[in-house]
Scaffold this motif. Structure first.
Motif, PDB file in Angstrom:
ATOM      1  N   UNK A  91       0.801  -1.222   0.000  1.00  0.00           N
ATOM      2  CA  UNK A  91       0.000   0.000   0.000  1.00  0.00           C
ATOM      3  C   UNK A  91       0.837   1.277   0.000  1.00  0.00           C
ATOM      4  N   UNK A  92       2.150   1.142   0.203  1.00  0.00           N
ATOM      5  CA  UNK A  92       3.000   2.319   0.312  1.00  0.00           C
ATOM      6  C   UNK A  92       4.350   2.006  -0.342  1.00  0.00           C
ATOM      7  N   UNK A  93       4.651   2.690  -1.446  1.00  0.00           N
ATOM      8  CA  UNK A  93       5.869   2.406  -2.202  1.00  0.00           C
ATOM      9  C   UNK A  93       7.143   2.674  -1.411  1.00  0.00           C
ATOM     10  N   UNK A  94       7.045   3.445  -0.344  1.00  0.00           N
ATOM     11  CA  UNK A  94       8.244   3.725   0.450  1.00  0.00           C
ATOM     12  C   UNK A  94       8.826   2.465   1.085  1.00  0.00           C
ATOM     13  N   UNK A  95       8.000   1.430   1.209  1.00  0.00           N
ATOM     14  CA  UNK A  95       8.470   0.185   1.833  1.00  0.00           C
ATOM     15  C   UNK A  95       8.849  -0.877   0.807  1.00  0.00           C
ATOM     16  N   UNK A  96       8.783  -0.524  -0.482  1.00  0.00           N
ATOM     17  CA  UNK A  96       9.048  -1.521  -1.522  1.00  0.00           C
ATOM     18  C   UNK A  96      10.479  -2.055  -1.434  1.00  0.00           C
ATOM     19  N   UNK A  97      11.437  -1.174  -1.228  1.00  0.00           N
ATOM     20  CA  UNK A  97      12.828  -1.609  -1.144  1.00  0.00           C
ATOM     21  C   UNK A  97      13.075  -2.511   0.052  1.00  0.00           C
ATOM     22  N   UNK A  98      12.468  -2.178   1.180  1.00  0.00           N
ATOM     23  CA  UNK A  98      12.624  -2.987   2.386  1.00  0.00           C
ATOM     24  C   UNK A  98      11.993  -4.364   2.197  1.00  0.00           C
ATOM     25  N   UNK A  99      10.822  -4.392   1.566  1.00  0.00           N
ATOM     26  CA  UNK A  99      10.170  -5.679   1.302  1.00  0.00           C
ATOM     27  C   UNK A  99      11.016  -6.541   0.371  1.00  0.00           C
ATOM     28  N   UNK A 100      11.619  -5.916  -0.634  1.00  0.00           N
ATOM     29  CA  UNK A 100      12.469  -6.670  -1.554  1.00  0.00           C
ATOM     30  C   UNK A 100      13.692  -7.239  -0.840  1.00  0.00           C
ATOM     31  N   UNK A 101      14.222  -6.507   0.122  1.00  0.00           N
ATOM     32  CA  UNK A 101      15.382  -7.026   0.873  1.00  0.00           C
ATOM     33  C   UNK A 101      14.991  -8.240   1.714  1.00  0.00           C
ATOM     34  N   UNK A 102      13.743  -8.278   2.229  1.00  0.00           N
ATOM     35  CA  UNK A 102      13.273  -9.489   2.905  1.00  0.00           C
ATOM     36  C   UNK A 102      13.264 -10.666   1.928  1.00  0.00           C
ATOM     37  N   UNK A 103      12.777 -10.429   0.711  1.00  0.00           N
ATOM     38  CA  UNK A 103      12.720 -11.511  -0.270  1.00  0.00           C
ATOM     39  C   UNK A 103      14.118 -12.024  -0.602  1.00  0.00           C
ATOM     40  N   UNK A 104      15.053 -11.103  -0.769  1.00  0.00           N
ATOM     41  CA  UNK A 104      16.424 -11.511  -1.085  1.00  0.00           C
ATOM     42  C   UNK A 104      17.071 -12.246   0.083  1.00  0.00           C
ATOM     43  N   UNK A 105      16.763 -11.829   1.302  1.00  0.00           N
ATOM     44  CA  UNK A 105      17.291 -12.504   2.488  1.00  0.00           C
ATOM     45  C   UNK A 105      16.904 -13.982   2.485  1.00  0.00           C
ATOM     46  N   UNK A 106      15.617 -14.261   2.268  1.00  0.00           N
ATOM     47  CA  UNK A 106      15.160 -15.656   2.301  1.00  0.00           C
ATOM     48  C   UNK A 106      15.611 -16.434   1.082  1.00  0.00           C
TER      49      UNK A 106
END
Length: 347
Positions: A65-80
């Motif tokens: 819902x908020x593009x400001x968190x897109x980079x942080x969410x992507x880093x979670x995906x890369x972590x896993x």
């Protein structure tokens, strides 16, 4: 500040991942090692790192819902992705890393829903054993703990209420508000505005916030996949490509995914919604069962565990592809499903 808090949570999660990889530095290789490790790691993450597990899920919802968190969410995906690439490489089965990451995502989400601790842990073990079977081309077979939990959840589920047209209208509005604004946005006033009704009418039909959320959950589930789509899917038995074409033609379920995620997070935390926990965890897979049965063919009966596992895999896919366009989500999902069927149908 909130982004910084999520980045700190990611740093702690990365340390947890490094520690677990160190612990399996001398892991026994082979596919038979995967299931017990997967179950152990999911339980360890959800029980020992519950705060971090919530931070991960909250970040994914915020990013939707908020593009400001897109980079942080992507880093979670890369972590896993990095973690499961390393873990599966140490087991000597790097080819299953990405698919296993999807199952870890979906099943660790479900394991945050607490019902009865011993039953939940036994049911998790059955699901992870089923995943090991799938990677060897076999379906799950019996899962007595999960089947027992499912029967209990069925008995605890309230009987559908006979509602009038106004109540149905309010429930549909509540589901729309839930998908757009999250659980916190589902207020009587917001739903009244969405439905074009007075606050008094909404309050009369659904007296408490829990009642209103319950109606949103029910409507969200009913709207997830049209029943005729499952009937059509069953008609494609033995024709995987036709089945995949039909799945691609279904309406986008992104709003449904977000609404369900909000409800699950609320059921994990709010005691008033605790009765939903068993139903959300153990009654899932009803849609997935029909789809999976069509994909593997009628001569291979799909069990309760198979259906739940396919549901978890699909949840993981939805989270992994959330930032993609609809066309790219469909393409990525199709490629992964074909890869999965390559394992599942080789037996």
């Amino acid at each position: 500040m909130y982004v910084s808090a999520h980045e700190y949570a990611q740093a702690l999660a990365a340390a947890w991942c490094d520690d677990r990889l160190d612990q399996i530095s001398e892991a026994p290789t082979g596919g038979d090692s995967l299931a017990p490790l997967l179950a152990t790691l999911i339980d360890d993450w959800c029980e020992g790192q519950r705060g971090l597990a919530f931070a991960w899920r909250e970040c994914l919802l915020l990013a939707a819902r908020d593009e400001r968190y897109a980079g942080t969410a992507q880093r979670w995906r890369l972590l896993w992705a990095d973690f499961w690439n390393d873990a599966c490489a140490r087991l000597g089965i790097p080819q299953v890393a990405m698919l296993t990451e999807r199952v870890f995502d979906g099943e660790s989400y479900m394991h945050l829903l607490r019902w009865r601790r011993s039953v939940d842990r036994a049911g998790l073990e059955e699901i992870c054993r089923a995943w090991g079977n799938w990677m060897h081309g076999r379906l799950a077979g019996p899962s007595p703990w999960r089947e027992m939990a499912r029967e209990c959840a069925l008995r605890s589920a309230p009987l559908p209420e006979l509602r009038d047209e106004t109540a149905e209208r309010i429930a549909a509005a509540a589901a729309a508000v839930l998908a757009r604004m999250g659980v916190g946005g589902v207020t009587h006033r917001a739903v009244a505005a969405e439905a074009g009704l007075t606050l008094g009418v909404v309050s009369h039909k659904f007296r408490t916030s829990a009642d209103l959320l319950g109606s949103a959950f029910e409507m969200t589930y009913l709207q997830s996949v049209p029943s005729e789509a499952i009937a059509q899917a069953a008609g494609t038995d033995g024709d995987v490509h036709s089945m995949l074409d039909r799945m691609d033609s279904l309406p986008s379920t992104e709003n449904f995914r977000l609404a369900m995620a909000e409800l699950m997070m609320a059921a994990m935390r709010d005691p008033a919604l605790a009765p939903f926990a068993a139903q959300l965890r153990y009654l899932r897979g009803r849609t997935s069962r029909g789809v999976l049965q069509a994909l593997v063919g009628r001569d291979r009966p799909v069990s309760v565990a198979d259906a739940a596992l396919f549901s978890s895999f699909s949840v993981g896919q939805g989270n992994a592809h959330a930032a993609l366009s609809l066309a790219d989500r469909q393409a990525a999902g199709r490629a992964e499903l074909e890869m999965l069927l390559g394992f599942l149908n080789r037996g």
